[in-house]
Design an enzyme around this catalytic site. Sequence first.
Site, short mmCIF file in Angstrom:
data_model
loop_
_atom_site.label_atom_id
_atom_site.label_comp_id
_atom_site.label_asym_id
_atom_site.label_seq_id
_atom_site.Cartn_x
_atom_site.Cartn_y
_atom_site.Cartn_z
N LYS A 1 11.23 -0.29 8.54
CA LYS A 1 10.62 -1.63 7.71
C LYS A 1 11.67 -2.13 7.30
O LYS A 1 12.37 -1.49 5.76
CB LYS A 1 9.44 -0.91 7.30
CG LYS A 1 8.36 -2.23 6.73
CD LYS A 1 7.69 -1.53 6.13
CE LYS A 1 6.38 -3.02 5.10
NZ LYS A 1 5.09 -1.74 4.57
N SER B 1 0.52 -4.15 6.32
CA SER B 1 2.13 -5.07 6.13
C SER B 1 3.25 -4.51 7.08
O SER B 1 4.24 -5.22 7.39
CB SER B 1 2.89 -5.40 5.06
OG SER B 1 2.51 -4.17 4.01
N SER C 1 -1.28 -0.66 4.58
CA SER C 1 -0.29 -0.82 5.45
C SER C 1 0.94 0.09 6.17
O SER C 1 1.29 -0.13 7.04
CB SER C 1 0.54 -1.33 4.85
OG SER C 1 -0.18 -2.84 3.78
#
Length: 497
Positions: free
Chosen positions: A75, A150, A174
Amino acid sequence: MHEKSLTELRAALDAKQCSAVELAQTYLKRIEDRKALNAFVHVDAQQTLAQAQAADALIAAGNAGPLTGLPIAHKDVFVTRNWRSTAGSKMLENYTSPFDATVVDRLAQAGMVCVGKTNMDEFAMGSSNENSYFGPVQNPWDRKAVPGGSSGGSAAAVAARLAPAATGTDTGGSIRQPASFSGITGIKPTYGRVSRYGMIAFASSLDQGGPMAQTAADCALLLNAMGGFDERDSTSLTHDHEDYTRYLGQDWSGAGNARDKPLAGLRVGLPKEYFGAGLADDVRASIDAALKQYEALGATLVEVSLPKTELSIPVYYVIAPAEASSNLSRFDGVRYGHRAAEYRDLLDMYKKSRAEGFGPEVKRRILVGTYVLSHGYYDAYYLQAQKIRRIIAQDFQEAFRHCDVIMGPVAPSVAWDIGAKGDDPVQMYLADIYTLSVSLAGLPGMSVPCGFGAGANAQRPVGLQIIGNYFNEARMLQVADAFQRATDWHRMAPAGV
């Protein structure tokens, strides 16, 4: 090869069915061929193949560990040396980190090969991956739908088999929510289990890194490498390092004599607040079917109560923006990040750089956070929210007096269409109702694929949330693994993959 889990890829490497370089090339080609998903924001084939060659050398020398040569996507909230590290923001569009986040470093030390940096909501603020400066991510199961956020890029990458595993972060859901929406497995460990050093901060008392993969067994392997004390993170836990795989495949009781009922003795708590109004019928049906499977495996279902569940939304959206407004004050256009091209003086440079560099959702949360921390409102909002946060944590401890794990939905619905909630941030916030309280309490939680929606949503996955008490990740992974040994939801892949 791309359909295999991490543990299966390990076996393939050990059996010389492929090399680390061949694996890396396979995933790099898949990423290139599926650019339309927008799951990745940065790919560097040269660096990836160099890492793969180094892994092959370790394997040839007999020095391979459990993760050596296996691909991983990071990420883009984890800074990565010599890679762009953007946090999904224009503010850091061209930022290249001079050092690795602890999570990145530990997985690299374990021999994993980075295939790229994944898209995300800007500064991890969002539930749909529509807030990224680099554009929204498409859900591989239904291109019209969001993948969750997210960590939407990481979830989409694993679901589309662009990487066998990825890192994510979870501040209010998330990891769990995109794992649910994208039909993969993801776990948020106990707060402090995984180092935050080098993780671009959103809300420091809530942010926690974790793994996302096809299976619970894969997540356990990754957590073995990611977790552990880090003196560079002041919130890092000093607990002895654990083997999170140690209970996998075992009976819950440990007696080894209940193969038909491996979870006999397990008490599963069902919060009545998680099964009331607002929960979509198709999600409820998938969760109920999963719970019946747990009963078939020997578990006992008991009702528990988490009475402050509804308060978790206002509490979170006071505390998280407050911490974000402080953390994001460092982005001023002076030392790094976006700087406005034209400005009159220093103050004007601050204003214009931040106005241009931050997106609408980030600006909204900075404003809210600044307001609740301001003189005259601190006691009424921030202090009160922290008091209720403590009560929420106490509610969980009361529930755990009656059960070993808590289960329920990850989200009230399956993934929604891209753009469907963009004009109403409150509706977006309400989608986190079942995950926020877990984060506020600092508890570990995970999502396990357990079904699909109905009707027009029949191709949109549903995730079962498993919540454990502090430091109970190994047991949670055992419970999830038992479910995955009895079902094949985690084996399903989007059409065309």
